[in-house]
Design a protein around this motif. Structure first.
Motif: not given
Length: 123
Positions: A40-42, A86-89, A116-119
């Motif tokens: 998100p946002g990146k 990790v959360v950053e993934d 795309g698939t959301l993780v």
């Protein structure tokens, strides 16, 4: 070629998750296949790639040692096994196919993309 990514979901930090990418239409046996992600946002970023026969792989530094990419050309499928998440993934993960048979990591080197698939990794 159409690509369909699946396997995303919600997982706790430290857990594992496997993504699959199924190709329909012509063979992908001669294409390097890659995984990218967009948090998100990146901007979208490279995650992993596997060359045409699966003999060579490449990973972003942030996932080395935790993620593993593989393929089954007979099934026209590509996989991304993710561990020690990790959360950053947290991101939408995309599979993509390149016109090249050797490893490439640039987004512009990939010509066809899945949806795309959301993780989501929770703390």
């Amino acid at each position: 070629v159409q690509l369909q990514a699946s396997g995303g979901g919600l997982v706790q930090a430290g857990g594992s998750l496997g993504l699959s990418c199924a190709a329909s239409g012509r063979t992908i046996s001669y294409n390097t296949m890659g995984w990218f992600r967009q948090a998100p946002g990146k901007e979208r970023e490279f995650v992993a790639a596997v060359n045409w026969n699966g003999a060579s792989t490449d990973y972003a530094d942030s996932v080395k040692g935790r993620f593993s990419v593989s393929r089954d050309n007979a099934k026209k499928e590509v996989y991304l096994h993710m561990s020690t998440l990790v959360v950053e993934d947290t991101a939408v993960y995309y599979c993509a196919g390149s016109r090249f048979d050797d490893l490439v990591v640039g987004e512009s080197d990939y010509d066809f993309w899945g949806q795309g698939t959301l993780v989501t990794v929770s703390s």
